[in-house]
Enzyme design. Structure first.
Site, PDB file in Angstrom:
ATOM      1  N   ARG A 207     -35.302 -25.248-102.231  1.00  0.00           N
ATOM      2  CA  ARG A 207     -34.432 -25.206-101.049  1.00  0.00           C
ATOM      3  C   ARG A 207     -35.013 -26.054 -99.926  1.00  0.00           C
ATOM      4  NH1 ARG A 207     -30.084 -22.425 -98.849  1.00  0.00           N
ATOM      5  NH2 ARG A 207     -29.871 -21.251-100.777  1.00  0.00           N
TER       6      ARG A 207
ATOM      7  N   GLU B 176     -29.074 -16.550 -92.580  1.00  0.00           N
ATOM      8  CA  GLU B 176     -30.241 -17.411 -92.418  1.00  0.00           C
ATOM      9  C   GLU B 176     -30.059 -18.612 -91.494  1.00  0.00           C
ATOM     10  OE1 GLU B 176     -30.422 -17.763 -96.872  1.00  0.00           O
ATOM     11  OE2 GLU B 176     -32.528 -17.406 -96.413  1.00  0.00           O
TER      12      GLU B 176
END
Ligand code: LUZ
Ligand code: MOS
Length: 722
Positions: free
Chosen positions: A299, A675
């Protein structure tokens, strides 16, 4: 909206795992933490502990009936076997009648240790965890000569503790044929798999229940498993219920945190300030084991180009092994670390070119038709829209003018600012995990139970699922109850993580409702719900449904880093204003103006809270939160007196504007929210740096976070005195 979820929390009736009434005969387990960062050991001496009143057992790796492994992506012994790899790694487990007896006895367990060379500082690491990942597009090697400006530099980011209000906890209860485990986990299925493996049981006799968590932030995605498995091991071994509850100090000392990261960057721009080439080497400190590090690295690599278009890119990303507790998921999952590097690089470029960073940011925002380095197309980009809206709310150019005028008077309090644009990909990068199931029961009286794999951790997913079910069935929310999460109602859950909890589980719940609706008999239009349900039952139609949802359109990244990892992206822009006291070295974030792409929110109040909480959490990481270890690997910042999380007093004035254009790829037009907004918190660093530069303009830009008061003081005065 009625909010039974919030009412029970506000009234203190909400029960967390440690609040569950203890079953008769319940025992208490206490892990025995390793005293060395790296050592071999043998001859665990449990005799003094066993001699204490109330102590029933001291368990070691030899007592594990199944496999000593609770890892998902790599091996993770639940109790160290012959070697420890960080200070705090449990090598024995004391089981006693009371928590105090267990704790005191744990201090008496010893072993014969042979200390081995330990790597505490990632700079000294030589061993990698997993392969080096690369992600590239264009031809980065050939274009440097064509750039008008090329800057290079390094970045060093610190760790951060999750600091959830609720510390790790599990209660394991033996049943007739297996175990029931109440676990404070984001991932009940991960706990189920691990417990089954450790005890040598099939999964279906291990039931894992989660009512709610008191915060998690990624800290309970993978690392709740340990404590549940230890409680289960003790319950299996003694035949009695066992609770394991970590003290705050142990929660800080024994568990992993955000990955610290170092990086080297090289950024090339043309004469108009367009990004031409970007090369970045990311190195994350994984700690002592695999945990989720390979996934976090992936990520990170995917977010290396942040919110910008760059035609020629090469990202290399590696995970290094150190003898510290294994670092783990933390809100943003590596992406904020990678985004920081490009935000740093563009500031170095802005300084070299003598232009404000905002001018480079505005020039290079992603737009539809652009491509991410993974090959995924940019669709429905809202970076420009967010930026333009930010300008109408609080124009960065105007603010920069105000700040320059203020600082020109030579004040003790210097001001600075930073803009941080956002582009964050939503979906688990592991395509398999993008699935969910939901089970909906409609009762005779029209009331409804819904079960999904979503874990409520304060992010409001239960409230959103309730709203989705009520709206899909066309009924009052008071008729809908969201059940606690249980592996017996829903199998093969993905963790509640990656900002996908509502998207995945809400979509499955909606599917189940649509199935039930489709099976209801036709009645006169306007017939009340209770009448339709009654008629369905009388005519023997199903009033329960199980539905499955799999996010469409995803393609797992291949070895070269190409694929379609994300369903959609969340955009936004924030202006952070900060100031430093040049005599004291103290910094403060004064004001944050955010335009955030929330899309069609299912619960605007909760989503606003998520944005505000995330940005404050990001500010803490960038400013006051400093994880400090001594040379032997022992954690020094092991209390909230020595580890400073932001409180209400540190929170800036927050002005959040939500963009509400519906998202066709999300649940009822919504977008995931958990997030992405943490990224805005990075602006605290750059705004403080900007303020420091007004006092010490000759000092080189230093990209070492966090900017604690000590570090600010050094930058202000070290630079000046040099
Ligand atoms: N967990 C995970 C995550 O397993 N894969 C992911 O992509 C992810 N992203 C964010 C947070 N947790
Ligand atoms: Mo996470 S970092 O558990 O979404």
């Amino acid at each position: 909206m009625t909010r039974p979820d919030l009412t029970s929390l506000a009234q203190g009736r909400a029960r967390f795992t440690a609040d569950l009434p203890l079953p008769d005969g319940c025992l208490h387990a206490e892990p025995v933490p390793a005293p060395h960062a790296h050592a071999g050991f043998h001859a665990v001496d449990a005799a003094p502990a066993l001699a204490r009143p109330g102590v029933l057992a001291v368990l070691t790796a030899a007592d594990i009936p199944g496999r000593n492994d609770v890892g998902t992506l790599g091996p993770e012994p639940v109790l160290a076997d012959g070697q420890v790899h960080c200070v705090g790694q449990p090598f024995a487990l004391v089981v006693a009648e009371t928590p105090d007896a267990a704790r005191e006895a744990a201090g008496l367990v010893t072993a014969d240790w042979t200390p081995l060379p330990a790597v505490v500082d990632a700079a000294d690491a030589t061993e990698l965890i997993g392969p080096v990942r690369t992600l590239a597009c264009g031809n980065v090697d050939d274009v440097w000569p064509s750039c008008a400006t090329v800057v290079a530099g390094t970045v060093a980011l610190g760790s951060a503790d999750h600091a959830a209000l609720e510390t790790h906890c599990a209660l394991a209860v033996p049943t007739e044929d297996g175990l029931l485990i109440h676990s404070a986990t984001q991932s009940p299925s991960t706990v189920q798999v691990a417990v089954a493996r450790v005890l040598g049981l099939p999964q279906h006799v291990v039931q894992v229940d989660v009512d709610r968590l008191g915060g998690a932030f990624g800290g309970k995605e993978e690392q709740a498993t340990w404590w549940a498995a230890l409680a289960a091991l003790a319950a299996g071994s003694t035949g009695r219920p066992v609770r394991l509850l970590l003290s705050r100090a142990d929660d800080l000392r024994l568990t992993g945190k955000r990955h610290p990261q170092t990086a080297r960057f090289r950024l090339g721009l043309d004469a108009e300030g367009r990004f031409v080439a970007y090369q970045v080497d990311l190195s994350q400190d994984a700690g002592c084991s695999t945990d989720l590090s390979p996934s976090i690295l992936e990520r990170a690599a995917l977010h290396a180009t942040a919110a910008y278009r760059i035609p020629n890119v090469r990202v290399t990303a590696r995970s290094v092994r150190t003898n510290t507790p294994s670092n783990t998921a933390f809100r943003g999952f590596g992406a904020p670390q990678a985004i920081f590097v490009l935000e740093a690089a563009l500031r170095a470029a802005a300084r070299a070119m003598g232009v404000p960073p905002e001018s480079l940011q505005a020039r290079n925002l992603l737009a539809d038709g652009d491509t991410f380095p993974s090959g995924q197309q940019v669709r429905r980009a809202r970076g420009r829209l967010s930026w333009d809206e930010l300008v109408t709310r609080r124009d960065p150019e105007t603010v920069r003018g105000e700040i320059d005028a203020w600082n020109a008077t030579g004040p003790r309090r210097r001001r600075g600012m930073a803009v941080v644009p956002l582009c964050f990909g939503i979906a688990f990068t592991s395509t398999t995990l993008n699935q969910a199931s939901a089970l909906v029961h409609v009762h005779h009286d029209g009331s409804v139970n819904v079960s999904t794999g979503a874990v409520e951790m304060g992010q409001g997913v239960a409230g959103k699922i309730r709203a989705v079910v009520a709206c899909t069935l066309g009924i009052d929310e008071r008729l809908v109850r969201v059940e606690p999460t249980s592996t017996s109602r829903i199998a093969n859950m993905s963790p509640t993580a990656a900002s996908t909890g509502s998207d995945l589980n809400g979509s499955a719940a909606r599917e189940a409702c649509l199935t039930i609706l489709a099976g209801l008999p036709e009645l006169a239009p306007g017939a009340p719900w209770s009448q339709r349900v009654g008629a369905a039952y009388a005519t023997r139609r199903p009033l329960s449904a199980l539905a499955h949802f799999a996010t469409p359109g995803l393609q797992q990244l291949d070895a070269t880093g190409h694929g379609t990892p994300f369903r959609y992206h969340v955009f936004g822009a924030a202006l952070i204003e900060a100031s430093v006291d040049v005599l004291l070295g103290t910094g403060r974030v004064d004001r944050v103006t955010i335009v955030h792409d929330i899309a069609r929110s299912i619960d605007p109040l909760t989503d606003r809270g998520q944005v505000e909480g995330a940005v404050v959490q990001g500010i803490g990481w960038m400013t006051t939160e400093e994880v400090v270890r001594d040379a032997s690997g022992r954690l020094l910042s092991d209390s909230f007196a020595t580890y400073k999380v932001p409180d209400l007093h540190d929170a800036p004035e927050l002005d959040v504007t939500l963009l509400d254009e519906p998202n066709p790829d999300g649940l009822l037009g919504s977008k995931g929210v958990g997030e992405p907004p943490l990224v805005y918190g990075l602006g605290a660093f750059f705004a403080l740096q900007d303020a420091i530069a007004s006092y010490a303009p000759q000092a080189a830009l230093d990209f070492t976070a966090p900017l604690t008061a000590e570090r600010i003081f050094g930058l202000l005065h070290g630079a000046r005195d040099a």
